[in-house]
Motif scaffolding. Structure first.
Motif, PDB file in Angstrom:
ATOM      1  N   ASP A  80      35.392  19.139  39.591  1.00 11.12           N
ATOM      2  CA  ASP A  80      35.156  20.145  38.561  1.00 11.12           C
ATOM      3  C   ASP A  80      35.314  21.556  39.135  1.00 11.12           C
ATOM      4  N   VAL A  81      34.761  21.778  40.317  1.00 12.66           N
ATOM      5  CA  VAL A  81      34.890  23.090  40.968  1.00 12.66           C
ATOM      6  C   VAL A  81      36.363  23.385  41.266  1.00 12.66           C
ATOM      7  N   ASN A  82      37.087  22.384  41.765  1.00 12.02           N
ATOM      8  CA  ASN A  82      38.520  22.581  42.063  1.00 12.02           C
ATOM      9  C   ASN A  82      39.304  22.914  40.801  1.00 12.02           C
ATOM     10  N   GLN A  83      38.953  22.261  39.690  1.00 15.01           N
ATOM     11  CA  GLN A  83      39.636  22.543  38.432  1.00 15.01           C
ATOM     12  C   GLN A  83      39.345  23.981  37.988  1.00 15.01           C
ATOM     13  N   ARG A  84      38.110  24.404  38.135  1.00 14.34           N
ATOM     14  CA  ARG A  84      37.760  25.775  37.739  1.00 14.34           C
ATOM     15  C   ARG A  84      38.450  26.807  38.636  1.00 14.34           C
ATOM     16  N   ILE A  85      38.561  26.496  39.911  1.00 16.16           N
ATOM     17  CA  ILE A  85      39.262  27.402  40.819  1.00 16.16           C
ATOM     18  C   ILE A  85      40.730  27.501  40.430  1.00 16.16           C
ATOM     19  N   ALA A  86      41.333  26.363  40.084  1.00 13.57           N
ATOM     20  CA  ALA A  86      42.738  26.370  39.662  1.00 13.57           C
ATOM     21  C   ALA A  86      42.914  27.198  38.393  1.00 13.57           C
ATOM     22  N   THR A  87      41.970  27.081  37.464  1.00 15.02           N
ATOM     23  CA  THR A  87      42.037  27.873  36.236  1.00 15.02           C
ATOM     24  C   THR A  87      41.900  29.365  36.551  1.00 15.02           C
ATOM     25  N   MET A  88      40.980  29.682  37.444  1.00 14.28           N
ATOM     26  CA  MET A  88      40.793  31.093  37.838  1.00 14.28           C
ATOM     27  C   MET A  88      42.059  31.633  38.519  1.00 14.28           C
ATOM     28  N   ASP A  89      42.665  30.829  39.397  1.00 13.51           N
ATOM     29  CA  ASP A  89      43.895  31.261  40.056  1.00 13.51           C
ATOM     30  C   ASP A  89      45.010  31.484  39.046  1.00 13.51           C
ATOM     31  N   GLN A  90      45.080  30.595  38.057  1.00 11.40           N
ATOM     32  CA  GLN A  90      46.102  30.733  37.021  1.00 11.40           C
ATOM     33  C   GLN A  90      45.884  32.026  36.229  1.00 11.40           C
ATOM     34  N   ARG A  91      44.639  32.287  35.875  1.00 13.08           N
ATOM     35  CA  ARG A  91      44.348  33.512  35.121  1.00 13.08           C
ATOM     36  C   ARG A  91      44.591  34.761  35.967  1.00 13.08           C
ATOM     37  N   LYS A  92      44.295  34.667  37.257  1.00 14.11           N
ATOM     38  CA  LYS A  92      44.542  35.798  38.140  1.00 14.11           C
ATOM     39  C   LYS A  92      46.038  36.080  38.214  1.00 14.11           C
ATOM     40  N   ALA A  93      46.828  35.023  38.360  1.00 15.32           N
ATOM     41  CA  ALA A  93      48.283  35.199  38.408  1.00 15.32           C
ATOM     42  C   ALA A  93      48.800  35.767  37.094  1.00 15.32           C
ATOM     43  N   GLU A  94      48.226  35.310  35.985  1.00 12.59           N
ATOM     44  CA  GLU A  94      48.621  35.822  34.682  1.00 12.59           C
ATOM     45  C   GLU A  94      48.285  37.309  34.560  1.00 12.59           C
ATOM     46  N   TYR A  95      47.107  37.694  35.015  1.00 13.15           N
ATOM     47  CA  TYR A  95      46.709  39.099  34.959  1.00 13.15           C
ATOM     48  C   TYR A  95      47.599  39.964  35.851  1.00 13.15           C
ATOM     49  N   SER A 123      49.920  49.447  21.888  1.00 13.18           N
ATOM     50  CA  SER A 123      48.537  48.956  21.878  1.00 13.18           C
ATOM     51  C   SER A 123      48.378  47.733  22.778  1.00 13.18           C
ATOM     52  N   SER A 124      49.382  46.864  22.844  1.00 11.13           N
ATOM     53  CA  SER A 124      49.262  45.686  23.724  1.00 11.13           C
ATOM     54  C   SER A 124      49.428  46.072  25.189  1.00 11.13           C
ATOM     55  N   ALA A 125      50.162  47.144  25.460  1.00  7.56           N
ATOM     56  CA  ALA A 125      50.324  47.596  26.847  1.00  7.56           C
ATOM     57  C   ALA A 125      49.028  48.174  27.395  1.00  7.56           C
ATOM     58  N   SER A 126      48.203  48.713  26.523  1.00  3.45           N
ATOM     59  CA  SER A 126      46.937  49.275  26.999  1.00  3.45           C
ATOM     60  C   SER A 126      45.782  48.293  26.883  1.00  3.45           C
ATOM     61  N   ASP A 127      46.040  47.084  26.351  1.00  2.00           N
ATOM     62  CA  ASP A 127      44.996  46.069  26.189  1.00  2.00           C
ATOM     63  C   ASP A 127      45.025  45.107  27.380  1.00  2.00           C
ATOM     64  N   PRO A 128      43.972  45.097  28.217  1.00  2.00           N
ATOM     65  CA  PRO A 128      43.969  44.198  29.382  1.00  2.00           C
ATOM     66  C   PRO A 128      43.826  42.729  29.009  1.00  2.00           C
ATOM     67  N   ASN A 129      43.469  42.444  27.766  1.00  2.00           N
ATOM     68  CA  ASN A 129      43.331  41.053  27.339  1.00  2.00           C
ATOM     69  C   ASN A 129      44.651  40.447  26.874  1.00  2.00           C
ATOM     70  N   THR A 130      45.713  41.244  26.909  1.00  2.00           N
ATOM     71  CA  THR A 130      47.007  40.734  26.495  1.00  2.00           C
ATOM     72  C   THR A 130      47.493  39.728  27.515  1.00  2.00           C
ATOM     73  N   SER A 131      47.857  38.572  27.043  1.00  2.00           N
ATOM     74  CA  SER A 131      48.336  37.498  27.915  1.00  2.00           C
ATOM     75  C   SER A 131      49.839  37.603  28.069  1.00  2.00           C
TER      76      SER A 131
END
Length: 183
Positions: A80-95, A169-177
């Motif tokens: 479960d921890v490894n899965q959460r880390i993978a999700t966090m890494d994916q979101r970090k790469a996306e950001y 507006s999407s360029a200034s929104d940090p939540n834009t994926s």
């Protein structure tokens, strides 16, 4: 102790007159033997020893089973921890990708190009920006002052102005994926 089989043989061999006496004798012998039969005596000390020995015999397998269950639970938690880390890494790469695209977007409108549109009249700038890529137009308008940007957007085609506004507006929104394309 006389067994029942022997007693039956004796009864059959006796004469009829001796049968009642013999029966009484056999019944009393059988009753005496039944009373004298050894009853199992439960010694509390030996019973405690048996219980202790049983518990000692199963202690190691029980401990091993408990450790196995704990190990399985820890492996589940680790997965479960490894899965959460993978999700966090994916979101970090996306950001990071979003941030890079935003920086590239802002660099598209370099200062020389922005200065050109700063000095243009709003209606001429709007007509010119209607002909360029929407992302370039949005980057230029974003670098202009709010007053100039509003005048240019007011002169632009309404649909293109709406698209440019959405991009800004999407360029200034940090939540834009990254899955949401600004164009």
């Amino acid at each position: 102790m006389i067994s029942i089989v022997i007693a039956k043989k004796m009864l059959t061999s006796c004469r009829v007159a001796a049968v009642p006496a013999m029966t009484a004798l056999l019944l009393s012998a059988y009753a005496t033997a039944a009373q004298e039969a050894p009853k199992p005596v439960v010694d509390p000390a030996s019973s405690q020893d048996e219980i202790r020995q049983f518990c000692t015999n199963i202690a190691d397998p029980a401990r091993d089973q408990r450790y196995l269950l704990q190990k399985q639970e820890l492996e589940k938690l680790q997965a479960d921890v490894n899965q959460r880390i993978a999700t966090m890494d994916q979101r970090k790469a996306e950001y990071e990708d979003w941030l890079k695209r935003r920086d590239d977007f802002l660099k598209t409108a370099d200062s020389g190009l922005v200065d050109i549109y700063k000095n243009m009249k709003p209606d001429a700038a709007a007509a010119s920006l209607d002909q360029v890529k929407v992302t370039v137009a949005a980057a230029i308008i974003m670098k202009l002052s709010p007053r100039q940007s509003s005048l240019i957007l007011a002169e632009m085609d309404a649909q293109k102005a709406a698209v440019v506004t959405n991009i800004i507006s999407s360029a200034s929104d940090p939540n834009t994926s990254k899955s949401k394309d600004p164009s």
